[in-house]
Design an enzyme around this catalytic site. Structure first.
Site, mmCIF file in Angstrom:
data_model
loop_
_atom_site.group_PDB
_atom_site.id
_atom_site.type_symbol
_atom_site.label_atom_id
_atom_site.label_comp_id
_atom_site.label_asym_id
_atom_site.label_seq_id
_atom_site.Cartn_x
_atom_site.Cartn_y
_atom_site.Cartn_z
ATOM 1 N N GLU A 272 0.831 -1.209 0.000
ATOM 2 C CA GLU A 272 0.000 0.000 0.000
ATOM 3 C C GLU A 272 0.864 1.257 0.000
ATOM 4 O OE1 GLU A 272 -3.960 1.894 1.935
ATOM 5 O OE2 GLU A 272 -3.613 -0.239 1.830
ATOM 6 N N ASP A 276 0.757 4.047 -3.042
ATOM 7 C CA ASP A 276 0.430 5.465 -2.824
ATOM 8 C C ASP A 276 1.442 6.379 -3.494
ATOM 9 O OD1 ASP A 276 -1.777 4.874 -1.301
ATOM 10 O OD2 ASP A 276 -0.820 5.215 0.633
ATOM 11 N N SER A 475 -7.428 2.614 -2.441
ATOM 12 C CA SER A 475 -6.093 3.133 -2.140
ATOM 13 C C SER A 475 -5.326 3.427 -3.429
ATOM 14 C CB SER A 475 -5.287 2.121 -1.325
ATOM 15 O OG SER A 475 -5.898 1.872 -0.106
#
EC number: 3.4.14.9
Length: 563
Positions: A272, A276, A475
């Site tokens: 994650e 990002d 996300s």
């Protein structure tokens, strides 16, 4: 019992019965899945606790947010400075004096405030904290994918009643670090590969959203963007460089982060965290990027709360922040939710664009008194952020029109009423959608989300030197949308205009101009006979699955470049 008796209790630091109150009686304190107790914390162990002090003039702050964010207002774009906000919300002298005196008497040490003076973070031993916060009992816990250690209290805490008008809540007792809902899906099976792509990469995003090689940052402005991470995950600079080498060849970009705020851990990179950074920096290409990385977190601190404190203590911040964090509304205390919402309002007043992922559980589901209901997520449900849902390609191997990604979080808040800026759009959806779930499942008068969407399915990510395919979740869509808004800010800054700031009032006034309307598909919800796993469905215009839709960059730039 009079105030004098309560004040005596205040000085004695331990108050029971009618002289004390519980600031967060409704805070969920059950142990999250995957966490185990390691027993009571050592009485001499040091804790860092954050005291949220009662703010002033929040109604006035709300009016100012509306004025600086509304294109028809004469104050549009005239954002407040951090010092302006501090002047407005700073706790009263009585609050500051009362709380400081109370903490000093308890033996609190190394207390640090923020520019707005509405948070105080202090160090106490476990023994002192348990005396100060009647009922609290600190235990050590371990859990999460990274086997994180935290100190929390499974029991509720109470404060002297004399503090009821001075303290909103105490951070560092109950809320556990969030866990990632990102998922890696199996690769779809399709015969033949001629003219197909094999997953979402920056070039696929740029093709779908109509960006050219010239749609990058100029490198000549003070424009910047940021992503914030609270998952005990870290990105590796070498992964970012490798990602850009593999996927960034056809557009100008930066291959390193300009600033990391907080501690970058030495462990393995998290998918994650990698996602990002890689997609914020490839969508918002060639724009200076900051990463907030669980900043300086002690075991008793709450990472998301620490990020909010940083925002209240830094006068020069990136214009766009993307955040892939969320909790179920019902798991959080009313005091905490309302105070966090006030912090997001402070950011909106300063002209910060805060983008939050809508979540990866569709409409969500939980059981209340034996009846199923949808389960909204916060801060996605805050009226002061722009919430980003998720979509998939109609054909997973072609750059086609988009349909709903069934995981895309969306729905209606059970806490915040519907803000005026979305009144017309939401009323239109509720009156025209042919597929509304039963009314008992959602609060039709609540803040509805998401506001916009982007692709959330089938991303390539480089993590720990390995390219990983088919990573999915909002996300992913959130940093993509954030990066494109940063490119629009670049054009505005070059024209001498202020950055976009809090986008929602303008977005809803313009009825989603510059966005591809997503009209096909529904997201998931309760698996029962009544709704059979189906939540809300998308339709023409705004809907609580994909908002107004996904970005058509040239059209969105055109509609948002005007003053």
């Amino acid at each position: 019992m009079g105030p004098r008796a309560c004040l005596l209790g205040l000085l004695a630091l331990f108050v029971a019965g009618k002289c004390s109150y519980s600031p967060e009686p409704d805070q969920q304190r059950t142990l999250p899945p995957g966490w185990v107790s390691l027993g009571r914390a050592d009485p001499e162990e040091e804790l860092s606790l954050t005291f949220a002090l009662r703010q002033q003039n929040l109604e006035r702050l709300s009016e100012l947010v509306q004025a600086v964010s509304d294109p028809v207002s004469s104050r549009y774009g005239k954002y407040l400075t951090l010092e302006d906000v501090a002047e407005l919300v700073r706790p009263s002298p009585l609050t500051l004096h009362t709380v400081q005196k109370w903490l000093l008497a308890a033996g609190a040490r190394n207390c640090h405030s923020v520019t707005t003076q509405d948070f105080l973070t202090c160090w106490l031993s476990v023994r002192q904290a348990e005396l100060l916060l009647s009922g609290a009992e600190f235990h050590r816990y371990m859990g999460g994918p990274a086997e994180t250690h935290v100190v929390r209290s499974p029991r509720p805490y109470r404060l002297p009643k004399a503090l009821a008008s001075h303290v909103d809540f105490v951070g560092g007792l109950h809320r556990f670090p969030p866990t990632s809902t990102l998922r890696q899906r199996p690769e779809p099976q399709v015969p033949g590969t001629v003219g197909l792509h094999l997953g979402v990469t920056p070039s696929v995003i740029r093709e779908r959203y109509n960006l050219t090689a010239q749609d990058v940052g100029s490198g000549t402005t003070n424009n910047s963007q940021a992503c914030a991470q609270f998952l005990e995950q870290y990105f590796h600079a070498s992964d970012l460089a490798e990602f850009m080498r593999l996927f960034g060849g056809n557009f100008a970009h930066q291959a390193s982060v300009a600033r990391v705020v907080g501690q970058q851990g030495r462990g393995q990179a998290g998918i994650e965290a990698s996602l990002d950074v890689e997609y914020l920096m490839s969508a918002g290409a060639n724009i200076s990027t900051w990463v907030y990385s669980s900043p300086g977190r002690h075991e008793s601190q709450e990472p998301f709360l620490q990020w909010l404190l940083l925002l209240s203590n830094e006068s020069a911040l990136p214009h766009v922040h993307t955040v892939s964090y969320g909790d179920d509304e019902d798991s959080l205390s009313s005091a905490y939710i309302q105070r966090v919402n006030a912090e997001l309002m402070k950011a909106a007043a300063r002209g910060l664009t805060l983008l939050f992922a809508s979540g990866d559980s569709g409409a969500g589901c939980w059981s209340v008194s034996g009846r199923h209901q949808f389960r909204p997520s916060f801060p996605a449900s805050s009226p002061y952020v722009t919430t980003v849902g998720g979509t998939s390609f109609k054909n997973p191997f072609r750059v086609t029109d988009e349909v709903v990604d069934y995981i895309s979080g969306g729905g209606f808040s059970n806490v915040f009423p519907r803000p005026s800026y979305q009144e017309e759009a939401v009323a239109q959806y509720l009156s025209s959608s042919p597929h509304l779930p039963p009314s008992s499942y959602f609060n039709a008068s609540g803040r509805a989300y998401p506001d916009v969407a982007a692709l959330s399915d089938g991303y390539w990510v480089v993590s720990n030197h390995v390219p990983i395919p088919w990573v999915s979740g909002t996300s992913a869509s959130t940093p993509v949308f954030g990066g494109l808004l940063s490119l629009i800010n670049e054009h505005r800054i070059l024209r001498g205009l202020p950055p976009l700031g809090f986008l929602n009032p303008r977005l809803y006034q313009q009825h989603g101009a510059g966005l591809f309307d997503v009209t096909r598909g529904c997201h998931e919800s309760c698996l029962n006979e009544e709704v059979e796993g189906q939540g809300f469905c998308s339709g023409p215009g705004w809907d609580p699955v994909t908002g107004w839709g996904t970005p058509n960059f040239p059209a969105l730039l055109k509609t948002l470049i005007n003053p």
